[in-house]
Structures are given as C-alpha cells and as structure tokens.
Design a protein around this motif. Sequence first.
Motif, PDB file in Angstrom:
ATOM      1  N   THR A   6     -11.386  -0.092 -16.162  1.00 37.88           N
ATOM      2  CA  THR A   6     -11.807  -1.159 -15.499  1.00 37.88           C
ATOM      3  C   THR A   6     -12.013  -2.481 -16.047  1.00 37.88           C
ATOM      4  O   THR A   6     -12.612  -3.354 -15.419  1.00 37.88           O
ATOM      5  N   ASP A   7     -11.494  -2.651 -17.261  1.00 36.30           N
ATOM      6  CA  ASP A   7     -11.420  -3.876 -17.822  1.00 36.30           C
ATOM      7  C   ASP A   7     -10.444  -4.650 -17.104  1.00 36.30           C
ATOM      8  O   ASP A   7      -9.639  -4.064 -16.158  1.00 36.30           O
ATOM      9  N   GLY A   8     -10.076  -6.105 -17.289  1.00 34.72           N
ATOM     10  CA  GLY A   8      -9.161  -6.656 -16.743  1.00 34.72           C
ATOM     11  C   GLY A   8      -9.058  -8.191 -17.019  1.00 34.72           C
ATOM     12  O   GLY A   8      -9.320  -8.523 -18.272  1.00 34.72           O
ATOM     13  N   THR A  24      -2.425 -10.846 -19.736  1.00 32.53           N
ATOM     14  CA  THR A  24      -1.407 -11.650 -18.719  1.00 32.53           C
ATOM     15  C   THR A  24      -2.397 -11.879 -17.752  1.00 32.53           C
ATOM     16  O   THR A  24      -3.170 -11.484 -16.922  1.00 32.53           O
ATOM     17  N   GLN A  25      -1.970 -13.230 -17.052  1.00 28.15           N
ATOM     18  CA  GLN A  25      -2.425 -13.746 -15.888  1.00 28.15           C
ATOM     19  C   GLN A  25      -1.348 -13.163 -14.895  1.00 28.15           C
ATOM     20  O   GLN A  25      -0.352 -13.831 -14.666  1.00 28.15           O
ATOM     21  N   GLN A  26      -1.796 -12.101 -14.202  1.00 22.75           N
ATOM     22  CA  GLN A  26      -0.811 -11.397 -13.446  1.00 22.75           C
ATOM     23  C   GLN A  26      -0.309 -12.322 -12.406  1.00 22.75           C
ATOM     24  O   GLN A  26       0.774 -12.058 -11.782  1.00 22.75           O
ATOM     25  N   TYR A  53      -9.199 -12.552 -10.115  1.00 27.25           N
ATOM     26  CA  TYR A  53      -9.619 -11.542 -10.784  1.00 27.25           C
ATOM     27  C   TYR A  53      -8.841 -10.141 -10.629  1.00 27.25           C
ATOM     28  O   TYR A  53      -8.360  -9.859  -9.484  1.00 27.25           O
ATOM     29  N   ASN A  54      -8.331  -9.482 -11.580  1.00 27.25           N
ATOM     30  CA  ASN A  54      -7.330  -8.417 -11.445  1.00 27.25           C
ATOM     31  C   ASN A  54      -7.826  -7.225 -12.590  1.00 27.25           C
ATOM     32  O   ASN A  54      -7.759  -7.440 -13.589  1.00 27.25           O
ATOM     33  N   ARG A  55      -8.462  -6.350 -11.841  1.00 28.98           N
ATOM     34  CA  ARG A  55      -8.919  -5.283 -12.802  1.00 28.98           C
ATOM     35  C   ARG A  55      -7.903  -4.316 -13.289  1.00 28.98           C
ATOM     36  O   ARG A  55      -7.578  -3.166 -12.796  1.00 28.98           O
ATOM     37  N   CYS A  56      -6.870  -4.959 -13.915  1.00 29.95           N
ATOM     38  CA  CYS A  56      -5.814  -4.156 -14.640  1.00 29.95           C
ATOM     39  C   CYS A  56      -6.136  -3.174 -15.497  1.00 29.95           C
ATOM     40  O   CYS A  56      -5.057  -2.497 -15.949  1.00 29.95           O
ATOM     41  N   GLY A 116      -8.473 -16.274 -23.130  1.00 35.08           N
ATOM     42  CA  GLY A 116      -7.374 -15.336 -22.584  1.00 35.08           C
ATOM     43  C   GLY A 116      -7.661 -14.873 -21.211  1.00 35.08           C
ATOM     44  O   GLY A 116      -6.884 -14.125 -20.756  1.00 35.08           O
ATOM     45  N   GLY A 117      -9.034 -15.423 -21.026  1.00 37.00           N
ATOM     46  CA  GLY A 117      -9.333 -14.810 -19.397  1.00 37.00           C
ATOM     47  C   GLY A 117      -9.587 -13.274 -19.481  1.00 37.00           C
ATOM     48  O   GLY A 117      -9.577 -12.650 -18.387  1.00 37.00           O
ATOM     49  N   MET A 118      -9.721 -12.456 -20.606  1.00 37.40           N
ATOM     50  CA  MET A 118      -9.787 -11.150 -20.729  1.00 37.40           C
ATOM     51  C   MET A 118     -11.313 -10.662 -20.308  1.00 37.40           C
ATOM     52  O   MET A 118     -12.256 -11.439 -20.857  1.00 37.40           O
ATOM     53  N   VAL A 119     -11.571  -9.769 -19.527  1.00 36.78           N
ATOM     54  CA  VAL A 119     -12.730  -9.198 -19.018  1.00 36.78           C
ATOM     55  C   VAL A 119     -12.881  -7.846 -19.976  1.00 36.78           C
ATOM     56  O   VAL A 119     -12.552  -6.856 -19.488  1.00 36.78           O
ATOM     57  N   THR A 120     -13.320  -7.978 -21.049  1.00 30.49           N
ATOM     58  CA  THR A 120     -13.526  -6.752 -21.869  1.00 30.49           C
ATOM     59  C   THR A 120     -14.804  -6.338 -22.206  1.00 30.49           C
ATOM     60  O   THR A 120     -15.667  -6.871 -22.742  1.00 30.49           O
ATOM     61  N   GLN A 121     -15.276  -5.167 -21.566  1.00 30.61           N
ATOM     62  CA  GLN A 121     -16.487  -4.925 -21.394  1.00 30.61           C
ATOM     63  C   GLN A 121     -17.278  -4.582 -22.697  1.00 30.61           C
ATOM     64  O   GLN A 121     -18.438  -4.610 -22.844  1.00 30.61           O
ATOM     65  N   LEU A 122     -16.498  -3.966 -23.640  1.00 33.12           N
ATOM     66  CA  LEU A 122     -16.824  -3.570 -24.813  1.00 33.12           C
ATOM     67  C   LEU A 122     -16.040  -3.981 -25.792  1.00 33.12           C
ATOM     68  O   LEU A 122     -14.888  -3.430 -26.249  1.00 33.12           O
ATOM     69  N   ASP A 123     -16.269  -5.311 -26.468  1.00 33.57           N
ATOM     70  CA  ASP A 123     -15.399  -5.862 -27.569  1.00 33.57           C
ATOM     71  C   ASP A 123     -16.110  -5.064 -28.917  1.00 33.57           C
ATOM     72  O   ASP A 123     -17.062  -4.628 -29.113  1.00 33.57           O
ATOM     73  N   GLY A 124     -15.221  -5.167 -29.992  1.00 33.38           N
ATOM     74  CA  GLY A 124     -15.762  -4.786 -31.132  1.00 33.38           C
ATOM     75  C   GLY A 124     -15.461  -3.160 -31.307  1.00 33.38           C
ATOM     76  O   GLY A 124     -15.172  -2.320 -30.417  1.00 33.38           O
TER      77      GLY A 124
END
Lengths: 400, 364
Positions: free
Chosen positions: A152-154, A258-260, A92-95, A49-57
């Motif tokens: 700060t995830d995105g 979403t790929q903004q 990259y989008n820090r959304c 998903g192109g997700m930048v998730t700093q803390l999953d789980g």
Amino acid sequence: MNFPKSTDVIIIGGGLVGCSVGYQLAKRGRDVIILEMRNLASGASGRNGGMVTQLDGRDKNKEAILNRLNYTRENNKMLAGLAEELSYDFEYNRCGGIDIACSEEEWEYFKKLVPFQKEVGDEEVILVDKQQLKDLCSLLSDIVWGARYRPTDGTLNPFKLNIGFALAAKKYKAKVFTETKIEKIVIKHGTAIGVETNNGYIQANLIINAANAWAPLLIPEIDILPLRQVAVVTERIPELPVYSFEAIIDRQVIFGSTQQKSGNLLVGGLGTQARKREDHYKEDLSPYEIEGSTAIFNILFKGLGDVNIIRSWAGTMAFTADGLPCIGPIPQIQGLYIVAGFSNGMAFAPIIGKLVAEDLTQGKPSITLKPFNPERFYNKKISWPDSYNYTVLAEFLERK
Amino acid sequence: MEEVMVVGGGPAGLCAAIESARYGVKVILIDENDMPGGQLFKQIHRFFGSAQHRAGIRGYDIGNSLLSESEKLGVRVLLNTVVWGIFQDNFLGIKTEKETKILQAKKIVVGTGALENPLAFPGWTLPGVMGAGAAQTMMNIQRVLPGKRILMIGSGNVGLIVSYQLLQAGAKVVALVEALPKISGYLVHAAKISRAGVQILTSHTIVKADGKGEVKKAVIAKIDENFKMIKGTEKEIKVDLVCIAVGLRPLDELCWMAGCQFTYIPSLGGFIPLHSRDMETTVSGIYVAGDVSGIEEASTAIEEGKLAGIAIAESLGYISKKEAEEKKELSWESLRELRLGSFGEGRQKTKDLILKQYNSLHKM
C-alpha cells in the motif's frame, strides 16, 4: 493583492505542511494567510522523491513503530480520496514500496524484524526473498537479498499535492504570499502578536510555524535539525516496474521512486557528503554527489546504464531527535504553534493538516497529537554529530 | 589538476586550445562528437572577408588545418565525451564512452557554440520539420539528403546558405519565406539562390505543415506589418521538408551552472555571459569564446578563441604580459575589422556593452 496588516491565522511556510494546514483551517472558516519566503514547494516539499512510505526506518521498537503507523495509515486512507476533495490530480499511485536488503546481515535482520512488526500490529508488511523480489521488480541487480514489501505504499507528485492544497485553500479565501520572508515573530508579554516580514508587519491571533527545516531559525527553543539530501532524476523511461524503494548501499541510506505517470526514475542519497549544520541549507551539489547518486542505477538495477540523467538537486528536510515531527503549542508563549520537523512528509502532511485544524478549531483532534508534543524538546540541547548526513543521523538514532 | 580544459571543439574551442598550447600550456579539448571541428566541417562554402580572416577558404579546409595544428601542438582531444557539469572551484563532470569522471582544471574555456531556435506552428513536430543546421549536418556530414522539395523558413545567412547547399545537393527549394519585409542575410547569398530560381518571399510565414506521419505539404501566407496573417493569401505548397532557420541562441547551460553573470541582448541571441576583453567570465578562471559569448560567425569565434588562449597562457605564466598584449592586440584588431559594416557594427556596439557591464561589476 495588497499586503494585509492583520489576519486571524498566519502560517509560515508554503510547503506541503503549511498548505495542508492552511487548507484545513480555511475550510473550517478561519482567515488564513500563508507566507512563503521563496515559492510554493521550494524547500523539501519540491525536492523529495514523492515517496509515500508508511514506515520509514528499520527500528525494532513497538512504540516508535506505532507512533508512525497510526498516522501514516490514516494518511494513506486520506490520500485515496484527496484528489477528488481538492479537485486536483496529484498523480497518486499506490504502486507499493520496498525496503531492500543488500547484504546477508540485513536480510537476516529482516527475517526477525518483519515477524516483530506483524506482532506489534503491522499486518501489511511482507517479507519477500530474493526470487520473490525479482518477480516484483525484474530490473533489480544481483546485489539484492530480499526486501520488506508494503503493497500500500506508493508515490505521488509532490509539487502537485503542494499546489493542490494551496489552490484548495484559496477557494476557502486563504491568501498566499510568496517571496515573503519572516524576519521575526513578534512576542509581547508572552504572546505572539504578529510577524515582521520583508513586505511589512502583519498582526495575527495565531501564528503557525510550518517552515520545517527553517522552523528553528524562528523558534530556536525547539531543536530541529536541517538535513540536506541529494537526488537525480532520469529522462522518461517506458513501463518501469519500479516501486518506491529504500536500501543501504555502501553503508549509506539511499532512496528512490518513479513518477509512473511521466516515467522518470528518481534516486538519491548515495555519496551525500557529511556537512556542518549551517551547510545543510545549501542547495548546491558537488559533482561527487551526482556521481554517487547516479551510480545507484548501475549498482541496484540492470540495464539502466545508458539512461540519461536530466536533473540533479539538493534539498533540505528536517530531522528531530526521535524522528517524529513537532506539533503543538510552543510552551510559555500564547498564540504560537509549530508543525515542523518532518523527514517523511508525504506520509504525514495531509493527515497532520487535518488533525492540527481539528485541534485548533475544536480543541480535540480525532487522533491525539500527543506523541508530537513540542514540549519534549523544549529548551533541550541535543548533542547532534558535528558533521552529518542522513546515514550519520540514522546511525545516531539507530534507525537505519 | 589539469591546466586547461576546453569544452567544445569548434573554431572557438580549437583556437583557444591551439593558442594556449602554442606557449606550452597543457590542454585537454573535449567534444561530444566523434570528430572535432564543430560546424566547420559542414561549411562547404568559401568564407568572406580579407585574406587574414581566411576569406576564400572553405570551412572544412579551415577545420582540417586547425585539427592538424592542434595535433602538432600536443593538444589532448577527448571525443565522444560529454561535459555534464561545471562546479565550484573549476571541477568538471565528464562522461566518456566508458565512464564518468570528475576533473579539475586551472582554467576552463567554454566554447559550446549555439543551438537553433525552434519555431512552433501546427505540424511542427512532424518528421520532416527540422532545423536548417540539422539538415546541413545530414547533407554535408552524413551525406544524406534530408528532403527533395524544401520550404526554408528564415532569410538569415544560415537559411540562405543552407538553401544553396540543398540546391547543390540536388534538392528543390520550393520557397524561402521571411517574416520581415526584407532579406536578413548577405545579399550576395540571396542573389545566388535567386539566380537559381528560388522564390524568396518576404513578409511571409508558414501557417502549418501537414501530412500523415511525415510532412507532405505546407501552407504559407502573407503577413502584415504587425506580423498578423492576411486572410485569403494562404497558399498550399507541396514539400517534404520544412527547414527552420530563425536564429540561434548561445548554448550557455554550463555557464549558468558555473554561476557566471549574464546580460540579456536579443541581437546576440539572448542571455550572454558577461566577459572581459580576455574573454574571461565573472567566474575567475572560466572563459567563453565563440557563439556562446554572443552569436556571431566562425571568423569571430576563431579570434575570440585565440584571445582566451593567449590570456590563459599569460595568466599561467607561460608568456610575459608584454608579449601577450602584443598578441592580443592582433586579435582585437581583427575582431574590430570583422565587426565593421552594416552587419558588424551592431555587434560591435553590443559587445562593447557587455564589456562595459563586465567592467562596472569588477570595479565594485
């Protein structure tokens, strides 16, 4: 380009991790060849998903939380300047990212989890109640109770990041060979000396297995589990106030982003059927899985019922018994290194490439790679569930 | 499990449905439009050929007679319904106006037809540039005249017939350009529009379409034998509609998704799913008929649909092999006749080639 007979470093896998490591090593003057059995980003790197998730789980374990955040926070810093460094825009989008509670039980748990996270040093995470969440994202339906929000995830475009690394690696004289399948890593007197491929044999001083879910097929001593996920993506929708998000619906972990830049909304995970280990490499998908993932649009959002789905796919990521990747030399064998077992690649791959290159060229990475030492799994049989999907594994690790 | 699901209610799909229902097979016909019939209802001209191939009858009359026949035989028709996927073991994903459903069928007929080829030139995305088929739909189905001064691109039968219909509807066809040095379609159609005063310019192409927000004019020019524009021959013409009729390609996505094997035959429209004489693809239980199995015409689509329908009734045990063979022989004979002559012979050869490739696969 002639197929080479020998090189300094062979990297197995042209995914995000392989290309990130390849770029960093080439930049440091090593002769690098990246070998990819299909094409760049053909595996999980091009199917996420192109997700930048700093803390999953959602685990409440100090050490486990810090073992992730220590790296993903650095990764986030690195992402900020990476497009410039690579001379390649990867959108990259820090959304911001949200982990949504869809039941009272989850919401009650979040109310304890978020203070705990803050206490162990995760200052960024914010608990938002239903109203605040709806203010953030007015499209959400009434299923939501609240969320853990991390501004700060995105999101990013994973294909572009992967290709950006590969192109930058090539600038430093790295070579990339696609449709080159490794038949075997050749080991002589306890030293890895080369690889047999469908295009011929290459000798190397150092072989790095960055094949993620396919890594254990070449190094079975390290038990990394393939994990198939499915996703669907919509046509372009204008100005969508959506974040990278996770939630649990019908006891199944779902994800989305979403790929903004283009406006397509991507979701997946709901209705992913449990399969046996070997079936997790299959990238076909059943109509029920498409139906399941598509249902997310009507369950989690309002007013998206008429949006068209334009593509659907399955992809194979990797899973380890503690949710952390395996990074380091393979015990008992000289010249063989592994960087695999990623289930949250966007949040790790850039920084890990840098740390691995530091480890291999200077002998000391700027942040220790100890938590990822592959020795922790070496020749250990893990009693994985016989038939599984993401949800089953998350429960297995109690990290849902 | 359903017995037969037919995707696409054009001539091929309708005939496949009718023919299998005739012998008692339970058929569901799915079409994404609000009325079945496919292109037939746009075809206000009389068909060619012999009486057996419904020559002299207009497309919409054929459409009406097929609809009433399918109704009489109890074919269940789902309209405004999209088939969004074919999966392993003959599962179909469908979306009706209300819901998404997954169904399984013993046999599937893909009769999805064709898509118009686009042509790219400066200004091709302007409103007022459209496929000739789209113009025909607006004119003959929705009763809206899409333009008053028209430039038609392509002299195949679609370009010629749609030009004539535009004239009949009161528009002026300013010019018809054709990149090849000669007219591609039937000369009888070309003669008709010539007599009506349309200039047919062979070895000509469109250079660009122009206008603010919509097409106001177009530039055409002469081209040499290498299809390169000859400088100095550009001519500006005042038009408000540019119609593109540069061929069709099979609408074959469902066949790709189902895992059918393909061959590449440019003269039939590109990638074509391999199929047997019974119109079955390389995926057992999935049949094709009509333009999706190679671009031809309504009369061949009708016969191919019949073949698929008979073969399905046979394999489901509704008619004996002997009876099926007799019925199929009629359609095969019909198809042979339809594929005679200067326009048909090439198609016969390529269709034979498809069969040869299919058979060689199945001998392995």
